[in-house]
Design a protein around this motif. Sequence first.
Motif: not given
Length: 463
Positions: A308-311, A342-344, A428-433, A451-455
């Motif tokens: 993963r990278v910051p996006v 920003t998300v990872d 799902h792969l990004h731990d989201g919905s 989730p954002d980059a902090h989580r």
Amino acid sequence: MKWRPRSLRTRISVAVAVLVTVVVALAGLVIVARIDHRDRADVDRQLATRAEKVHQDADKLLGKGDHADGDGDGGQDDYGGLLAGSQTLVRLISDGRVIAQRGETPPAPLPLPARDGYGTVEAGGQTWRTLTQPLNSAGDRLEVLQDIDPIERRLADNTAVVAAVTLAAALVAAAGVWLITRIILQPLQRLRTGALAVSADTTGPRLPEITRPQEVADLSRALNGMLDQLRTSMEATRRFTADAGHELRTPLTTLGMTVETLRRNPELSEAQRARALETMGAEHHRITALLTGLQTLARGDAHALPDRVPVDLGELLDEAVAHAARRHRTTTYRLTVDAPATVDGWPVGLRLAIDNLLDNAALHGRPDGTADVRLTHEAHTVRITVSDDGPGIPPGQRAAMKDRFTRGPRTRASGSGLGLALVEQQAHLHDGSLHLGASPAGGLRAAFTVPDAHRSHPGRAPS
């Protein structure tokens, strides 16, 4: 050819037996050497003490002459117990010959000392320790001797004891380690038994969960993780093959029928041939899009993903909306970014999900309609909502629309039915919905939340 045991249990037992042999042998030899050194040092001290006493009474020894018994002195003499049978001997040497001696009579003549000081000589099977000192200024010399055969025998006996103890310790250690390793290696045996039961069946058993020792527990977890990944990859491959075979049958059949029609009817008009070629082009495009979607889904199912990278979602969304507007010129996209986010994650996967949501809004919305795109950031989550003004999806059918190859009953556009499945997978792969609801305009409102980059956790593969 060198013999090398194949069994780990045998190797450990042999290694420990060799180690115990070396350690016990070295320790025993050191002890034996120390005892022998002490015994010989005691003999040298006794020789020095006797030599000093004889120096004081040398005239008495010369006066008695060459005697080897203790008659007339009550079993004692004046030279530290130098009697026959005492294993000691004193000799006075003058002009290269013995002029007087007192003590043990050797079984064979003893050679004369070649120099002063301590020495060791052998005669008649006996070993003697000697100390030679000058007696007077006339050149006479005094030699004191001690039979050290008992010390030599003690050294041999102690060495034999060390050898026996070393052999016994090696055998006991090997036997003990052989039994102990059987207990220690039982978890590995359980893993081996479990591995023999593993098959290509994705529903087959996993390896046993080992808790002790820690190294084997780590190995079992690593192997189970690897097995899960292999089974996931195999299941993705099987699903890809099954889906591709099922979904490609219809377009390939259509292509085959169109090709056969063109081959058998060379007299078709230009308009008919153009329609046939248009149909073939559409089917080709459908097959290409279908294979691309299936490959993307298969890679996601197998977790074949980079780190993963910051996006920057705002920048990514702005670019995606611009490209979607060029693809669907009759649809108006309205983008609203409430706050930077920003998300990872994986830029390609996020872009794929956004593109599918934008395409769905254009394809299933009202002709010449409007699609509202909004980016919000709150409570450590980032949400992208895409709302269209089309007929929407009834509440009872929204969950099923996320399945693969599912298309709405009121859709007016062709497609593979993989769009929302791809979006759901990326969520799902990004731990989201992905949530489907009704838009204010009456159409579909798709909310993609991650989730954002902090989580989120960079580099962590999804489970």
